[in-house]
Design an enzyme around this catalytic site. Structure first.
Site, PDB file in Angstrom:
ATOM      1  CE1 TYR A 132     -15.624  39.765  19.508  1.00  0.00           C
ATOM      2  CE2 TYR A 132     -17.027  37.592  19.378  1.00  0.00           C
ATOM      3  CZ  TYR A 132     -15.582  38.470  18.953  1.00  0.00           C
ATOM      4  OH  TYR A 132     -14.901  37.870  18.069  1.00  0.00           O
ATOM      5  CB  CYS A 133     -19.431  45.080  19.653  1.00  0.00           C
ATOM      6  SG  CYS A 133     -20.566  45.580  20.831  1.00  0.00           S
ATOM      7  CB  THR A 134     -15.346  48.065  20.830  1.00  0.00           C
ATOM      8  OG1 THR A 134     -15.157  47.790  19.690  1.00  0.00           O
ATOM      9  CG2 THR A 134     -14.259  48.377  21.535  1.00  0.00           C
TER      10      THR A 134
END
Length: 256
Positions: free
Chosen positions: A181-183
């Site tokens: 996951y990331c922004t």
């Protein structure tokens, strides 16, 4: 709050970059948008802020190009525009990893949506009873603001350090389901393609990243807030701005 902030990306082959930059910049200027748009042979990555009418007009214009048709944006509100100017930049990659064998414009990485990930975390395993490992692909100063507390956090200073960290720790993920996951989705998508490239199995990206997770399930299982690369500094689980300044790398850095 009168300002709409959007972020969006798409991996798609682009071969007319200088001319496309001129057209995109002219349209942004005409609508008085502020923010940053990155264009590269592998696609587009954008962060824009303006009243909704101007944002909607720009997205309608962008969707007329078949390469960007249906491009969806993550939305969040603010009282003020969190960018000082409008920039449209040409780059080698819209998110820099320096792994030339990865061609994200050739096909999407496998993904799970926010509701599915929440359900997996609620029940403690995926739908095949596999343990789930969350992998945070962001930089250390971002994870300091907030993260899934059980996630693997390599404390990297830049995205290009992730392949080395994975290479040294690959055994951790054997037999597990991995969700990166990331922004906003762009880093975790590229990370999954790299993990597939080095032979890792059962790897997924979180569709739409943290921002879409907040929007759809309200940040369940998350601790803290979410760093964003503009003058808001971070947003909370309701996507409201926190105004944490100064930014470590300045507005418009590669963030989604």
């Amino acid at each position: 709050m009168s300002i709409l902030n959007i972020s969006a990306y798409r991996f798609v082959s682009l071969d007319d970059l200088p001319a496309l930059r001129e057209r995109v910049f002219a349209q942004c200027e005409a609508l008085a948008l502020k923010g940053t748009i990155l264009l590269a042979p592998e696609g587009i990555n954008l962060f824009l802020a303006a009243p909704r009418e101007a944002i909607d007009a720009f997205m309608a214009w962008l969707h007329q190009d078949s390469r960007f048709a249906g491009l969806e944006a993550k939305e969040s509100p603010s009282d003020q525009v969190p960018f000082k100017r409008m920039r449209v930049r040409l780059k080698k990659e819209i998110i820099t990893l320096r792994q030339p064998t990865i061609r994200p414009e050739g096909g999407r990485a496998p993904a799970v949506d926010a509701a599915t990930l929440k359900r997996w975390l609620d029940q403690g395993h995926d739908d095949r009873s596999r343990d789930v490992i969350l992998l945070d692909t962001r930089n250390a100063y971002e994870t300091d603001i907030g993260m899934f507390p059980q996630a693997v956090d390599y404390r990297i200073a830049r995205f290009t350090e992730l392949p080395g960290a994975l290479a040294a720790d690959q055994a951790r993920y054997h037999g597990k389901t991995v969700v990166s996951y990331c922004t906003g989705g762009i880093r975790c998508e590229k990370a999954v393609l790299h993990m597939q490239d080095i032979g890792m199995e059962n790897v997924y990206q979180l569709e739409g990243g943290i921002l879409k997770y907040f929007e759809e399930v309200g940040g369940t299982h998350w601790e803290g807030d979410c760093f964003v690369f503009d003058e808001r500094g971070a947003v909370d689980k309701a996507l409201a701005p926190l105004d944490l300044l100064p930014l470590p790398y300045g507005e418009g850095a590669e963030s989604t």
